[in-house]
Write a protein that holds these residues in place. Structure first.
Motif, PDB file in Angstrom:
ATOM      1  N   GLN A  55       8.515   4.699  54.481  1.00  0.00           N
ATOM      2  CA  GLN A  55       8.764   5.436  53.242  1.00  0.00           C
ATOM      3  C   GLN A  55       9.217   4.494  52.135  1.00  0.00           C
ATOM      4  OE1 GLN A  55      10.888   9.277  53.567  1.00  0.00           O
ATOM      5  NE2 GLN A  55      12.392   8.358  52.205  1.00  0.00           N
ATOM      6  N   TYR A  56      10.123   3.590  52.459  1.00  0.00           N
ATOM      7  CA  TYR A  56      10.635   2.642  51.462  1.00  0.00           C
ATOM      8  C   TYR A  56       9.521   1.728  50.964  1.00  0.00           C
ATOM      9  CZ  TYR A  56      13.384  -0.912  49.159  1.00  0.00           C
ATOM     10  OH  TYR A  56      13.880  -1.767  48.205  1.00  0.00           O
TER      11      TYR A  56
ATOM     12  N   ALA B 147       6.280   2.218  51.017  1.00  0.00           N
ATOM     13  CA  ALA B 147       5.302   2.991  50.249  1.00  0.00           C
ATOM     14  C   ALA B 147       5.770   3.177  48.804  1.00  0.00           C
ATOM     15  CB  ALA B 147       5.059   4.342  50.908  1.00  0.00           C
ATOM     16  N   ARG B 148       7.059   3.360  48.613  1.00  0.00           N
ATOM     17  CA  ARG B 148       7.606   3.579  47.275  1.00  0.00           C
ATOM     18  C   ARG B 148       7.834   2.275  46.513  1.00  0.00           C
ATOM     19  NH1 ARG B 148      12.058   5.757  48.664  1.00  0.00           N
ATOM     20  NH2 ARG B 148      13.376   3.983  48.226  1.00  0.00           N
ATOM     21  N   GLU B 149       8.396   1.268  47.191  1.00  0.00           N
ATOM     22  CA  GLU B 149       8.825   0.042  46.512  1.00  0.00           C
ATOM     23  C   GLU B 149       7.840  -1.119  46.636  1.00  0.00           C
ATOM     24  OE1 GLU B 149      11.498   0.011  44.584  1.00  0.00           O
ATOM     25  OE2 GLU B 149      12.072   2.044  45.151  1.00  0.00           O
TER      26      GLU B 149
ATOM     27  N   GLU C 268      18.024   4.749  52.874  1.00  0.00           N
ATOM     28  CA  GLU C 268      16.854   5.562  52.571  1.00  0.00           C
ATOM     29  C   GLU C 268      17.126   7.011  52.974  1.00  0.00           C
ATOM     30  OE1 GLU C 268      12.949   5.903  51.100  1.00  0.00           O
ATOM     31  OE2 GLU C 268      14.395   4.292  50.952  1.00  0.00           O
TER      32      GLU C 268
END
Length: 80
Positions: free
Chosen positions: A24-25, A27-29, A39
């Motif tokens: 998730q991290y 994918a976002r950053e 997170e």
């Protein structure tokens, strides 16, 4: 005092939750997290992802091939 988990259970739910937070991290950053990153997962829980990735590195000799491959796929250099 409780013994540290090892074997199949160690890579189970806790590893999967950490992997989910890491995915998730990234994918976002677009990069691996720093040590202080916390997170928030879709279920509302918080995961100390920066600490988790450091712990995984320290325990890399305990991971199976599938776990290392999952980390390597996300760009974790030491898992390759």
């Amino acid at each position: 005092m409780k013994a540290t988990a090892s074997g199949p259970r160690a890579g189970g739910e806790a590893f999967q939750k950490g992997l989910q937070a890491l995915q998730q991290y990234i994918a976002r950053e677009g990069a691996l997290p720093g040590r202080a990153v916390v997170e928030r997962l879709p279920d509302g829980t918080e995961h100390r992802t920066g600490i988790w990735i450091g712990n995984q590195k320290a325990r890399r000799d305990r991971h199976d091939a599938a776990q290392l491959a999952a980390l390597a796929e996300l760009g974790v250099e030491w898992a390759q």
